[in-house]
Design an enzyme around this catalytic site. Sequence first.
Site, PDB file in Angstrom:
ATOM      1  N   ASP A 275     -32.755 -42.245 -28.376  1.00 21.87           N
ATOM      2  CA  ASP A 275     -34.061 -41.557 -28.410  1.00 21.87           C
ATOM      3  C   ASP A 275     -34.603 -41.509 -29.835  1.00 21.87           C
ATOM      4  OD1 ASP A 275     -34.402 -40.989 -25.742  1.00 21.87           O
ATOM      5  OD2 ASP A 275     -33.527 -38.973 -25.867  1.00 21.87           O
TER       6      ASP A 275
ATOM      7  N   GLY B 147     -45.484 -40.683 -24.415  1.00 19.83           N
ATOM      8  CA  GLY B 147     -44.080 -41.042 -24.655  1.00 19.83           C
ATOM      9  C   GLY B 147     -43.716 -42.481 -24.348  1.00 19.83           C
TER      10      GLY B 147
ATOM     11  N   TYR C 149     -44.409 -39.654 -20.510  1.00 17.14           N
ATOM     12  CA  TYR C 149     -45.151 -40.904 -20.523  1.00 17.14           C
ATOM     13  C   TYR C 149     -46.247 -40.908 -19.466  1.00 17.14           C
ATOM     14  CZ  TYR C 149     -40.779 -41.663 -17.995  1.00 17.14           C
ATOM     15  OH  TYR C 149     -39.667 -41.515 -17.227  1.00 17.14           O
TER      16      TYR C 149
ATOM     17  N   ALA D 163     -36.710 -27.291 -26.835  1.00 17.40           N
ATOM     18  CA  ALA D 163     -35.442 -27.289 -27.592  1.00 17.40           C
ATOM     19  C   ALA D 163     -34.326 -27.930 -26.771  1.00 17.40           C
ATOM     20  CB  ALA D 163     -35.077 -25.859 -27.980  1.00 17.40           C
ATOM     21  N   GLY D 164     -34.694 -28.834 -25.863  1.00 19.12           N
ATOM     22  CA  GLY D 164     -33.685 -29.517 -25.041  1.00 19.12           C
ATOM     23  C   GLY D 164     -33.151 -30.746 -25.740  1.00 19.12           C
TER      24      GLY D 164
ATOM     25  N   LYS E 157     -28.756 -34.230 -21.174  1.00 16.45           N
ATOM     26  CA  LYS E 157     -28.405 -34.906 -22.428  1.00 16.45           C
ATOM     27  C   LYS E 157     -27.422 -34.134 -23.308  1.00 16.45           C
ATOM     28  CE  LYS E 157     -32.546 -37.689 -22.721  1.00 16.45           C
ATOM     29  NZ  LYS E 157     -33.784 -38.027 -23.414  1.00 16.45           N
TER      30      LYS E 157
END
Length: 300
Positions: free
Chosen positions: A102, A243, A224, A128-129, A66
């Site tokens: 998101d 999620g 999820y 922290a991604g 991402k």
Amino acid sequence: MTRRVVLIGHPVAHSLSGAMQQAAFDELGIDASYELWDRAPIDLADSIAELRGDEFLGANVTIPHKERVVPMVEKLTEEAQAIGAVNTLTREGKRLVGHNTDVAGFKVALDHLVGRQKMPRQAVVLGAGGGARAIVYGLIREGFHRVIVFNRHLHRAEGLVKHFSRSASHMELRAMPWHESIIESEIAKTKVLINATSIGLTSDDSPVGAEVLHDELLVLDLIYARTQLLKDAAAAGATTSDGELMLLHQGAAAFTLWTGQPAPLGLMQTKLAEARAGGVRSAEGEPTGEPATEAAATPE
Ligand code: NDP
């Protein structure tokens, strides 16, 4: 011509996006196919270049790409720019536009988790991604006063905090080293705990020990599935969500960006729940999922 939408990630075999997006295309009579592309970081630039072809409506981007994809597109929305991460791509001619849906998905998930309580002002974020960036941006926008970010590689958490230094100048946003005792002391002081690491995605590991969880906590795991973290948190008396709602709503927003049409949310939620009941696929292709939790299955 059948149009194509792809999910680019590594791994992607665990993804449930295909089930909900394909059903949504079919329901609205849109001649499009949703494909999973497992691409290592080294192949990312070539994969992104391929998306400029006429047959592509766009793409989703997931773990671990991402942030990497940000400099590879011609244009970013204001939100994607502010977050520094992209999870959805659209095409304008040969130009690719990077979006971040998101954050919209996270807002729905956070509101659901908090329910009728007053919105808390303190949070601990693990990770922290790219996903964590959308979370932190969402927490800043929600008016949180104190957000602590823990990451295995501290420099990445520090980079995240630096990225948001201007938008978070009115609040306390801090990166802290991944030490059990520090995590424990911060969790003891907080109300909201969010797992934005991939720990638990393909294993029964939890990012934190069960003993640090308490009954005042609201715990959101971006994964999820009913992860070990969520099981431990529920056992400690905490309120939990996985999620799935975030996945559903980021997916619905992406669908609208690709097609210009409102997403069939109810159908997408049903398809997600069905796919999940059949077993989430791990990176290795082993079924690891469990039936949807009550929270995640609640229609919005
Ligand atoms: P990234 O690859 O960008 O980030 C992964 C994060 O996990 C990093 O913080 C990384 O730490 C951490 N991590 C991975 N393995 C370990 C480990 N063994 N120990 C400690 N930390 C670890 O992924 P994303 O941010 O895109 O996604 C993170 C998770 O969130 C994934 O599980 C993804 O499926 C989920 N997600 C779900 C969404 C939803 O809609 N439900 C939306 C977005 C994400 P380090 O930097 O130190 O490597």
